[in-house]
Design a protein around this motif. Structure first.
Motif, PDB file in Angstrom:
ATOM      1  N   TRP A 112       0.818  -1.211   0.000  1.00  0.00           N
ATOM      2  CA  TRP A 112       0.000   0.000   0.000  1.00  0.00           C
ATOM      3  C   TRP A 112       0.853   1.262   0.000  1.00  0.00           C
ATOM      4  CZ3 TRP A 112      -4.250  -1.290   4.216  1.00  0.00           C
ATOM      5  CH2 TRP A 112      -4.976  -2.404   3.806  1.00  0.00           C
ATOM      6  N   GLN A 113       1.913   1.259   0.818  1.00  0.00           N
ATOM      7  CA  GLN A 113       2.728   2.473   0.904  1.00  0.00           C
ATOM      8  C   GLN A 113       3.379   2.795  -0.440  1.00  0.00           C
ATOM      9  OE1 GLN A 113       6.279   2.537   0.747  1.00  0.00           O
ATOM     10  NE2 GLN A 113       6.506   0.327   0.468  1.00  0.00           N
ATOM     11  N   SER A 114       3.784   1.769  -1.177  1.00  0.00           N
ATOM     12  CA  SER A 114       4.436   2.020  -2.463  1.00  0.00           C
ATOM     13  C   SER A 114       3.444   2.565  -3.484  1.00  0.00           C
ATOM     14  CB  SER A 114       5.090   0.735  -2.989  1.00  0.00           C
ATOM     15  OG  SER A 114       4.115  -0.258  -3.281  1.00  0.00           O
ATOM     16  N   GLU A 115       2.190   2.123  -3.405  1.00  0.00           N
ATOM     17  CA  GLU A 115       1.178   2.622  -4.333  1.00  0.00           C
ATOM     18  C   GLU A 115       0.875   4.095  -4.076  1.00  0.00           C
ATOM     19  OE1 GLU A 115       0.376   0.917  -6.785  1.00  0.00           O
ATOM     20  OE2 GLU A 115       1.090  -1.045  -6.125  1.00  0.00           O
ATOM     21  N   PHE A 116       0.728   4.466  -2.809  1.00  0.00           N
ATOM     22  CA  PHE A 116       0.462   5.861  -2.494  1.00  0.00           C
ATOM     23  C   PHE A 116       1.671   6.738  -2.824  1.00  0.00           C
ATOM     24  CE2 PHE A 116      -2.754   4.059   0.583  1.00  0.00           C
ATOM     25  CZ  PHE A 116      -3.849   4.505  -0.132  1.00  0.00           C
ATOM     26  N   LEU A 117       2.864   6.216  -2.607  1.00  0.00           N
ATOM     27  CA  LEU A 117       4.069   6.974  -2.922  1.00  0.00           C
ATOM     28  C   LEU A 117       4.187   7.214  -4.420  1.00  0.00           C
ATOM     29  CD1 LEU A 117       6.773   8.271  -2.170  1.00  0.00           C
ATOM     30  CD2 LEU A 117       7.817   5.989  -2.314  1.00  0.00           C
ATOM     31  N   SER A 118       3.937   6.172  -5.223  1.00  0.00           N
ATOM     32  CA  SER A 118       4.051   6.322  -6.675  1.00  0.00           C
ATOM     33  C   SER A 118       3.004   7.294  -7.209  1.00  0.00           C
ATOM     34  CB  SER A 118       3.906   4.959  -7.366  1.00  0.00           C
ATOM     35  OG  SER A 118       2.629   4.387  -7.142  1.00  0.00           O
ATOM     36  N   THR A 119       1.801   7.279  -6.622  1.00  0.00           N
ATOM     37  CA  THR A 119       0.768   8.228  -7.037  1.00  0.00           C
ATOM     38  C   THR A 119       1.162   9.648  -6.661  1.00  0.00           C
ATOM     39  OG1 THR A 119      -0.931   6.530  -6.725  1.00  0.00           O
ATOM     40  CG2 THR A 119      -1.677   8.806  -6.881  1.00  0.00           C
ATOM     41  N   LEU A 120       1.693   9.818  -5.453  1.00  0.00           N
ATOM     42  CA  LEU A 120       2.156  11.134  -5.015  1.00  0.00           C
ATOM     43  C   LEU A 120       3.231  11.673  -5.951  1.00  0.00           C
ATOM     44  CD1 LEU A 120       2.446  13.456  -2.956  1.00  0.00           C
ATOM     45  CD2 LEU A 120       4.036  11.986  -1.688  1.00  0.00           C
ATOM     46  N   LEU A 121       4.176  10.821  -6.329  1.00  0.00           N
ATOM     47  CA  LEU A 121       5.248  11.258  -7.217  1.00  0.00           C
ATOM     48  C   LEU A 121       4.711  11.628  -8.595  1.00  0.00           C
ATOM     49  CD1 LEU A 121       8.134   8.770  -6.328  1.00  0.00           C
ATOM     50  CD2 LEU A 121       7.943  11.195  -5.738  1.00  0.00           C
ATOM     51  N   LEU A 122       3.741  10.862  -9.099  1.00  0.00           N
ATOM     52  CA  LEU A 122       3.140  11.195 -10.396  1.00  0.00           C
ATOM     53  C   LEU A 122       2.461  12.556 -10.342  1.00  0.00           C
ATOM     54  CD1 LEU A 122       2.352  10.412 -13.282  1.00  0.00           C
ATOM     55  CD2 LEU A 122       0.341   9.262 -12.345  1.00  0.00           C
ATOM     56  N   VAL A 123       1.721  12.803  -9.268  1.00  0.00           N
ATOM     57  CA  VAL A 123       1.034  14.079  -9.110  1.00  0.00           C
ATOM     58  C   VAL A 123       2.033  15.235  -9.062  1.00  0.00           C
ATOM     59  CG1 VAL A 123      -0.333  15.472  -7.507  1.00  0.00           C
ATOM     60  CG2 VAL A 123      -1.028  13.125  -8.023  1.00  0.00           C
ATOM     61  N   LEU A 124       3.098  15.083  -8.269  1.00  0.00           N
ATOM     62  CA  LEU A 124       4.056  16.179  -8.093  1.00  0.00           C
ATOM     63  C   LEU A 124       5.000  16.333  -9.280  1.00  0.00           C
ATOM     64  CD1 LEU A 124       4.985  15.762  -4.308  1.00  0.00           C
ATOM     65  CD2 LEU A 124       3.330  17.333  -5.351  1.00  0.00           C
ATOM     66  N   LEU A 125       5.494  15.228  -9.820  1.00  0.00           N
ATOM     67  CA  LEU A 125       6.429  15.320 -10.943  1.00  0.00           C
ATOM     68  C   LEU A 125       5.768  15.865 -12.196  1.00  0.00           C
ATOM     69  CD1 LEU A 125       8.499  12.021 -10.546  1.00  0.00           C
ATOM     70  CD2 LEU A 125       9.195  14.351  -9.981  1.00  0.00           C
ATOM     71  N   SER A 126       4.449  15.643 -12.343  1.00  0.00           N
ATOM     72  CA  SER A 126       3.757  16.166 -13.526  1.00  0.00           C
ATOM     73  C   SER A 126       3.647  17.686 -13.503  1.00  0.00           C
ATOM     74  CB  SER A 126       2.364  15.539 -13.646  1.00  0.00           C
ATOM     75  OG  SER A 126       1.519  15.980 -12.599  1.00  0.00           O
ATOM     76  N   ILE A 127       3.974  18.311 -12.372  1.00  0.00           N
ATOM     77  CA  ILE A 127       4.025  19.778 -12.315  1.00  0.00           C
ATOM     78  C   ILE A 127       5.244  20.282 -13.078  1.00  0.00           C
ATOM     79  CG2 ILE A 127       4.250  21.782 -10.801  1.00  0.00           C
ATOM     80  CD1 ILE A 127       2.966  20.141  -8.577  1.00  0.00           C
ATOM     81  N   PHE A 128       6.365  19.584 -12.940  1.00  0.00           N
ATOM     82  CA  PHE A 128       7.636  20.074 -13.454  1.00  0.00           C
ATOM     83  C   PHE A 128       8.123  19.362 -14.713  1.00  0.00           C
ATOM     84  CE2 PHE A 128       7.476  20.277  -8.804  1.00  0.00           C
ATOM     85  CZ  PHE A 128       7.542  21.651  -8.612  1.00  0.00           C
ATOM     86  N   LEU A 129       7.730  18.106 -14.891  1.00  0.00           N
ATOM     87  CA  LEU A 129       8.237  17.309 -16.000  1.00  0.00           C
ATOM     88  C   LEU A 129       7.164  17.068 -17.047  1.00  0.00           C
ATOM     89  CD1 LEU A 129      10.252  14.689 -13.904  1.00  0.00           C
ATOM     90  CD2 LEU A 129      11.020  16.896 -14.816  1.00  0.00           C
ATOM     91  N   ARG A 130       7.600  16.702 -18.247  1.00  0.00           N
ATOM     92  CA  ARG A 130       6.679  16.506 -19.368  1.00  0.00           C
ATOM     93  C   ARG A 130       7.007  15.208 -20.104  1.00  0.00           C
ATOM     94  NH1 ARG A 130       5.490  20.382 -16.799  1.00  0.00           N
ATOM     95  NH2 ARG A 130       5.110  22.533 -17.492  1.00  0.00           N
ATOM     96  N   PHE A 131       6.005  14.687 -20.816  1.00  0.00           N
ATOM     97  CA  PHE A 131       6.238  13.596 -21.754  1.00  0.00           C
ATOM     98  C   PHE A 131       5.347  13.865 -22.966  1.00  0.00           C
ATOM     99  CE2 PHE A 131       6.462   9.582 -23.810  1.00  0.00           C
ATOM    100  CZ  PHE A 131       7.680   9.039 -23.430  1.00  0.00           C
ATOM    101  N   ARG A 132       5.993  14.327 -24.042  1.00  0.00           N
ATOM    102  CA  ARG A 132       5.258  14.754 -25.228  1.00  0.00           C
ATOM    103  C   ARG A 132       4.333  13.652 -25.742  1.00  0.00           C
ATOM    104  NH1 ARG A 132       6.182  18.646 -29.118  1.00  0.00           N
ATOM    105  NH2 ARG A 132       8.228  19.129 -28.232  1.00  0.00           N
ATOM    106  N   GLY A 133       3.085  14.005 -25.955  1.00  0.00           N
ATOM    107  CA  GLY A 133       2.119  13.069 -26.523  1.00  0.00           C
ATOM    108  C   GLY A 133       1.310  12.296 -25.508  1.00  0.00           C
ATOM    109  N   SER A 134       1.691  12.323 -24.242  1.00  0.00           N
ATOM    110  CA  SER A 134       0.959  11.559 -23.228  1.00  0.00           C
ATOM    111  C   SER A 134      -0.170  12.398 -22.641  1.00  0.00           C
ATOM    112  CB  SER A 134       1.898  11.123 -22.106  1.00  0.00           C
ATOM    113  OG  SER A 134       1.157  10.510 -21.055  1.00  0.00           O
ATOM    114  N   PRO A 135      -1.366  11.834 -22.494  1.00  0.00           N
ATOM    115  CA  PRO A 135      -2.461  12.573 -21.851  1.00  0.00           C
ATOM    116  C   PRO A 135      -2.229  12.780 -20.363  1.00  0.00           C
ATOM    117  CG  PRO A 135      -3.117  10.303 -22.279  1.00  0.00           C
ATOM    118  CD  PRO A 135      -1.802  10.505 -22.952  1.00  0.00           C
ATOM    119  N   GLU A 136      -1.236  12.084 -19.810  1.00  0.00           N
ATOM    120  CA  GLU A 136      -0.897  12.259 -18.400  1.00  0.00           C
ATOM    121  C   GLU A 136       0.096  13.402 -18.189  1.00  0.00           C
ATOM    122  OE1 GLU A 136      -2.534  10.549 -16.068  1.00  0.00           O
ATOM    123  OE2 GLU A 136      -3.626   9.769 -17.792  1.00  0.00           O
TER     124      GLU A 136
END
Length: 220
Positions: A183-207
Motif C-alpha cells: 500500500w505504501q508504495s502505491e500511495f508513494l508512486s501516485t504522489l510522485l506522479l502528481v508532483l512530478l507532472s508539475i515540473f516534467l513533461r512527456f510529449r504526446g501523453s495525456p498524463e
C-alpha cells in the motif's frame, strides 16, 4: 489495422499483464519447489502451483494494492486539488459542467443507458468507476487473506505448529506487513506522479501537460 490503432493501449497492456503473470507463475513454481525439496516434500507441477497459497497470496496481494491505488486516485481527484499538476482539476475553475449536464440529458439517445434511467441508477452510474474499483479492492483483500492463511498453514505444518484460521491470520502482524508494504508504495508512486507532472513533461501523453505549459498550469 484501425482496430489495432483504436485499441492498441488495452491490447498491449493485456499482453504485458499475461506475460508478467506467466513469468510470475514459472518463477514462483521454481521457488516453491526449491523450498519443498529443502524440507523433504514432494514438488508440484506448474498447474498445481496455480492453486497454492504461495501463488494466490502473492497475486492477490499485488492486485489488492493496485485496486486500492486506483480507487483512491479516482475518488480523491474528484474532490481534492494540486495546483500545477497534470493529474488535478483546476482549483480556480468552476465545477465541471459536463458531468452536471449529464443529469439533464436523460432523453438524449446518444447518452449511455444508465443516464437515461431514473435518479438512483443515474447516480450509481455517476460514481460507478470508484465503486467498482473499491469493490475489486475488497474482493482482492479477501482472496489475499484466504490465500495468505493457506500459505501460513504450510509453514506451520513444516514447523509442527497448529494451522491458523482466517480470523487468526487477519489479526497477524505478518499479514498486515504484507498489506502495508504494498500500500505504501502505491500511495508513494501516485504522489510522485502528481508532483512530478508539475515540473516534467512527456510529449504526446495525456498524463502530461503540453511541453510549453507553465508550471503553474493545471493539466485537467
Amino acid at each position: 489495422m484501425s482496430f489495432l490503432r483504436d485499441h492498441g493501449l488495452s491490447i498491449t497492456l493485456t499482453i504485458l499483464t499475461a506475460a508478467t503473470i506467466a513469468g510470475m507463475i514459472f518463477a514462483g513454481a521454481h521457488a516453491f519447489n526449491q523450498e519443498a525439496i529443502m524440507h523433504g516434500e514432494a514438488t508440484v507441477t506448474v498447474a498445481d502451483y496455480l492453486f497454492t497459497g504461495h501463488f494466490l497470496s502473492a497475486l492477490f496481494e499485488n492486485w489488492e494494492s493496485e485496486f486500492l491505488q486506483m480507487a483512491a486516485y479516482v475518488c480523491l481527484t474528484a474532490f481534492l486539488y494540486q495546483r500545477g499538476s497534470a493529474e488535478s482539476k483546476d482549483p480556480d475553475a468552476l465545477q465541471d459542467e459536463v458531468d452536471e449536464d449529464a443529469f439533464k440529458k436523460k432523453d438524449d439517445p446518444k447518452a449511455p443507458w444508465p443516464v437515461r434511467q431514473g435518479p438512483l441508477i443515474r447516480t450509481l452510474y455517476s460514481y460507478s468507476l470508484g465503486i467498482v474499483l473499491a469493490g475489486l479492492f475488497v474482493l482482492s483483500f479477501v482472496f489475499h487473506l484466504r490465500a495468505s492463511a493457506a500459505a501460513a498453514n504450510i509453514e506451520a505444518m513444516r514447523h509442527g505448529e497448529p494451522p491458523v484460521g482466517l480470523w487468526t491470520r487477519l489479526a497477524d502482524a505478518e499479514f498486515w506487513f504484507e498489506c502495508f508494504q504494498n500500500w505504501q508504495s502505491e500511495f508513494l508512486s501516485t504522489l510522485l506522479l502528481v508532483l512530478l507532472s508539475i515540473f516534467l513533461r512527456f510529449r504526446g501523453s495525456p498524463e502530461s501537460k503540453p511541453v510549453a505549459a507553465p508550471l503553474s498550469a493545471t493539466g485537467k
